[in-house]
Design a protein around this motif. Sequence first.
Motif, PDB file in Angstrom:
ATOM      1  N   GLU A  91       0.858  -1.191   0.000  1.00  0.00           N
ATOM      2  CA  GLU A  91       0.000   0.000   0.000  1.00  0.00           C
ATOM      3  C   GLU A  91       0.889   1.234   0.000  1.00  0.00           C
ATOM      4  N   ASN A  92       0.358   2.334  -0.542  1.00  0.00           N
ATOM      5  CA  ASN A  92       1.022   3.608  -0.301  1.00  0.00           C
ATOM      6  C   ASN A  92       0.863   3.939   1.189  1.00  0.00           C
ATOM      7  N   PRO A  93       1.864   4.592   1.789  1.00  0.00           N
ATOM      8  CA  PRO A  93       1.730   4.935   3.208  1.00  0.00           C
ATOM      9  C   PRO A  93       0.473   5.780   3.452  1.00  0.00           C
ATOM     10  N   ILE A  94      -0.146   5.580   4.614  1.00  0.00           N
ATOM     11  CA  ILE A  94      -1.348   6.334   4.967  1.00  0.00           C
ATOM     12  C   ILE A  94      -0.992   7.288   6.106  1.00  0.00           C
ATOM     13  N   ASP A  95      -1.532   8.511   6.049  1.00  0.00           N
ATOM     14  CA  ASP A  95      -1.228   9.530   7.064  1.00  0.00           C
ATOM     15  C   ASP A  95      -2.091   9.335   8.298  1.00  0.00           C
ATOM     16  N   ILE A  96      -1.456   9.518   9.445  1.00  0.00           N
ATOM     17  CA  ILE A  96      -2.176   9.511  10.713  1.00  0.00           C
ATOM     18  C   ILE A  96      -1.783  10.781  11.466  1.00  0.00           C
ATOM     19  N   VAL A  97      -2.769  11.624  11.768  1.00  0.00           N
ATOM     20  CA  VAL A  97      -2.515  12.858  12.520  1.00  0.00           C
ATOM     21  C   VAL A  97      -3.095  12.693  13.919  1.00  0.00           C
ATOM     22  N   ILE A  98      -2.282  12.995  14.916  1.00  0.00           N
ATOM     23  CA  ILE A  98      -2.727  12.921  16.311  1.00  0.00           C
ATOM     24  C   ILE A  98      -2.632  14.320  16.904  1.00  0.00           C
ATOM     25  N   ASN A  99      -3.786  14.888  17.255  1.00  0.00           N
ATOM     26  CA  ASN A  99      -3.836  16.202  17.892  1.00  0.00           C
ATOM     27  C   ASN A  99      -3.851  16.010  19.403  1.00  0.00           C
ATOM     28  N   VAL A 100      -2.943  16.708  20.084  1.00  0.00           N
ATOM     29  CA  VAL A 100      -2.898  16.627  21.547  1.00  0.00           C
ATOM     30  C   VAL A 100      -3.807  17.732  22.099  1.00  0.00           C
ATOM     31  N   ILE A 101      -4.839  17.305  22.837  1.00  0.00           N
ATOM     32  CA  ILE A 101      -5.860  18.236  23.303  1.00  0.00           C
ATOM     33  C   ILE A 101      -5.421  18.858  24.626  1.00  0.00           C
ATOM     34  N   ASP A 102      -5.552  20.186  24.701  1.00  0.00           N
ATOM     35  CA  ASP A 102      -5.067  20.966  25.835  1.00  0.00           C
ATOM     36  C   ASP A 102      -5.881  20.695  27.095  1.00  0.00           C
ATOM     37  N   MET A 103      -5.172  20.520  28.209  1.00  0.00           N
ATOM     38  CA  MET A 103      -5.785  20.492  29.536  1.00  0.00           C
ATOM     39  C   MET A 103      -5.260  21.709  30.300  1.00  0.00           C
ATOM     40  N   ASN A 104      -6.011  22.131  31.313  1.00  0.00           N
ATOM     41  CA  ASN A 104      -5.586  23.322  32.055  1.00  0.00           C
ATOM     42  C   ASN A 104      -4.559  22.923  33.111  1.00  0.00           C
ATOM     43  N   ASP A 105      -3.312  22.705  32.654  1.00  0.00           N
ATOM     44  CA  ASP A 105      -2.274  22.227  33.573  1.00  0.00           C
ATOM     45  C   ASP A 105      -1.186  23.273  33.804  1.00  0.00           C
ATOM     46  N   ASN A 106      -1.418  24.509  33.356  1.00  0.00           N
ATOM     47  CA  ASN A 106      -0.475  25.598  33.630  1.00  0.00           C
ATOM     48  C   ASN A 106      -1.236  26.782  34.194  1.00  0.00           C
ATOM     49  N   ARG A 107      -0.706  27.363  35.264  1.00  0.00           N
ATOM     50  CA  ARG A 107      -1.352  28.556  35.794  1.00  0.00           C
ATOM     51  C   ARG A 107      -0.700  29.799  35.191  1.00  0.00           C
ATOM     52  N   PRO A 108      -1.419  30.924  35.203  1.00  0.00           N
ATOM     53  CA  PRO A 108      -0.823  32.149  34.658  1.00  0.00           C
ATOM     54  C   PRO A 108       0.436  32.525  35.438  1.00  0.00           C
ATOM     55  N   GLU A 109       1.392  33.116  34.723  1.00  0.00           N
ATOM     56  CA  GLU A 109       2.622  33.592  35.362  1.00  0.00           C
ATOM     57  C   GLU A 109       2.819  35.058  34.963  1.00  0.00           C
ATOM     58  N   PHE A 110       2.899  35.936  35.946  1.00  0.00           N
ATOM     59  CA  PHE A 110       3.198  37.334  35.642  1.00  0.00           C
ATOM     60  C   PHE A 110       4.644  37.454  35.174  1.00  0.00           C
ATOM     61  N   LEU A 111       4.870  38.337  34.190  1.00  0.00           N
ATOM     62  CA  LEU A 111       6.224  38.531  33.664  1.00  0.00           C
ATOM     63  C   LEU A 111       7.146  39.120  34.731  1.00  0.00           C
ATOM     64  N   HIS A 112       6.582  39.912  35.661  1.00  0.00           N
ATOM     65  CA  HIS A 112       7.339  40.442  36.800  1.00  0.00           C
ATOM     66  C   HIS A 112       6.498  40.234  38.047  1.00  0.00           C
ATOM     67  N   GLN A 113       7.167  40.104  39.182  1.00  0.00           N
ATOM     68  CA  GLN A 113       6.438  39.966  40.446  1.00  0.00           C
ATOM     69  C   GLN A 113       6.021  41.336  40.955  1.00  0.00           C
ATOM     70  N   VAL A 114       6.844  42.355  40.678  1.00  0.00           N
ATOM     71  CA  VAL A 114       6.521  43.724  41.079  1.00  0.00           C
ATOM     72  C   VAL A 114       6.569  44.609  39.838  1.00  0.00           C
ATOM     73  N   TRP A 115       5.527  45.406  39.662  1.00  0.00           N
ATOM     74  CA  TRP A 115       5.427  46.336  38.532  1.00  0.00           C
ATOM     75  C   TRP A 115       5.419  47.755  39.090  1.00  0.00           C
ATOM     76  N   ASN A 116       6.241  48.621  38.511  1.00  0.00           N
ATOM     77  CA  ASN A 116       6.328  50.004  38.985  1.00  0.00           C
ATOM     78  C   ASN A 116       5.740  50.943  37.948  1.00  0.00           C
ATOM     79  N   GLY A 117       4.863  51.832  38.412  1.00  0.00           N
ATOM     80  CA  GLY A 117       4.258  52.820  37.529  1.00  0.00           C
ATOM     81  C   GLY A 117       4.088  54.130  38.263  1.00  0.00           C
ATOM     82  N   SER A 118       3.667  55.139  37.521  1.00  0.00           N
ATOM     83  CA  SER A 118       3.443  56.443  38.162  1.00  0.00           C
ATOM     84  C   SER A 118       2.268  57.137  37.502  1.00  0.00           C
TER      85      SER A 118
END
Length: 217
Positions: A91-118
């Motif tokens: 046979e000619n090779p047959i394609d198989i695509v496997i999509n990995v479905i996202d789970m909520n396994d990462n929490r948000p991360e702020f780019l800085h812990q302290v932000w300075n503004g004025s």
Amino acid sequence: DWAAVIPPINLPENSRGPFPQELVRIRSDRDKNLSLRYSVTGPGADQPPTGIFIINPISGQLSVTKPLDRELIARFHLRAHAVDINGNQVENPIDIVINVIDMNDNRPEFLHQVWNGSVPEGSKPGTYVMTVTAIDADDPNALNGMLRYRILSQAPSTPSPNMFTINNETGDIITVAAGLDREKVQQYTLIIQATDMEGNPTYGLSNTATAVITVTD
């Protein structure tokens, strides 16, 4: 011919198994009169990361051998092959695509812990102060990676406990009340929270950061 075209396989990340976990059976119609042997090739099979997907050479049963991580690899593209007992391709090779479905396994991360503004004293309500930003490694097009911001607290709480507001989607901090007076309060400290799942308080994962706002002359 192949018994069927294989539609894309959707496989949730972080599966608990048991492994190997059967996905799909691949068959050639010519298997009835020939003793065929099946194999899969591609990254995730015979190329790095090897051995994630295996196929039973006689039955054509494709299986996954371990949990997947969408943040490492979000999609696998394999090819299945069928050969006869002498190793000739039937046979000619047959394609198989496997999509990995996202789970909520990462929490948000702020780019800085302290932000300075004025912000200048006497600023009118609606004056832009600063922007805080968090990122999430989960899929940004799914709820797992959609962040919402809010202000948890303001110190000091004078002349009003809500001198500022935050755009819950962009992280822009804006003045919302009049009365910024450097002689009375020179600096405000806000605790900002970012929550994924579009801010869902029950299911969303959160993190906090501090915004320090100096009132200027």
